[in-house]
Design a protein around this motif. Structure first.
Motif: not given
Length: 277
Positions: A12, A15, A18-19
């Motif tokens: 991932e 994700k 992005d976090t």
């Protein structure tokens, strides 16, 4: 230096990045490095999927292939170790580590790198006693058995790590060092993960080779994934003799979850690095 720690990535990457970006914006900081504690899933193509030891329903391409082929570039230097859900064929090409994609580096079966004075070590895979003393005999085409034995920790890698004399700042393993639960809040852990109880009480939870390496190298930090729960601990070491290079007396341990919503899968910490090292 701000570094981000990820438990189990499971492919991932979008994700996770992005976090990190969201944390940077909220805290007005710049993260220099992402460290992933296994189950990275560097899947390039369908053939890689067939070499991963998971049930068919969990075989998904995820996002790594986009970074591999150049459609995207990792926005932060990414360092990872192997877990027990990996593209066995790809990682076997890099037993001593190497770049799997631009800005994404694999530490190999066991390895140490230095970045801006920060020394980072890692041991890939999980511990299984029946394969520990063997060599890496697996090759393509893999059977269901060799897909799994390929990611089992070997005694040779543990021996190599134990020869290190210079201090290690950060150490990574996929499964937890055996006995680490005795140095943290074990009661809270067992309330969250009741099925751990039997292994904890019989001292079978975690990796005995990792525990050996922890006491031999005495890193400042040790990070793990695998068990899909956040857990912290502090291990105190006896004082070293003045002749020894490593004078560290405390190892801070942190395990993190896998990348899912509302789970503790990532944490950013500020670490001191020896810029003159």
């Amino acid at each position: 230096m701000y570094i981000a720690i990820e438990g189990c990535a499971h492919g991932e990457l979008d994700k996770i990045y992005d976090t990190i970006k969201l944390i940077e914006q909220k805290k007005s900081i710049k993260v220099e490095m992402l460290i992933c504690c296994g189950d990275f899933e560097s899947i390039r193509n369908r053939n890689d999927l067939e070499c991963m030891a998971v049930p068919a329903k969990y075989r998904h391409m995820q996002t790594f292939w986009q970074y591999y082929c150049g459609k995207k570039t990792a926005p932060v230097l990414t360092i990872f170790i192997g877990g027990n859900h990996e593209a066995t064929n790809y990682l076997q090409e890099l037993p001593y580590g190497g770049w799997v994609a631009p800005n994404i580096y694999y530490l190999g079966y066991a390895g140490v790198i230095q970045y801006k004075g920060l020394r980072i070590g890692g041991m890939s895979g999980i511990f299984k006693q029946h394969d520990y003393a063997k060599g890496h005999f697996e090759k393509s085409p893999y059977s269901e058995s060799t897909k799994r034995s390929a990611y089992h920790v070997r005694q040779l890698e543990v021996f190599r790590l134990c020869q290190i004399k210079n201090p290690i700042d950060v150490m990574l393993s996929h499964d937890w060092p055996n006995g680490i639960v005795n140095h943290g809040d074990c009661d809270t852990l067992l309330r969250r993960k009741k099925h751990f109880a039997e292994d904890v009480h019989s001292n079978r939870l975690g990796s005995t080779p990792a525990w050996k390496v922890l006491h031999q190298l005495r890193p400042k930090y040790w990070f793990s994934g695998h068990l899909h729960v956040k857990f912290s601990a502090v291990v105190h070491h006896p004082a070293s003799s003045k002749e020894q290079k490593n004078q560290n007396t405390t190892t801070k341990f942190l395990a993190l979850d896998k990348c899912l919503p509302r789970r503790d899968f990532l944490q950013v910490i500020d670490v001191e690095a020896d810029v003159d090292g």
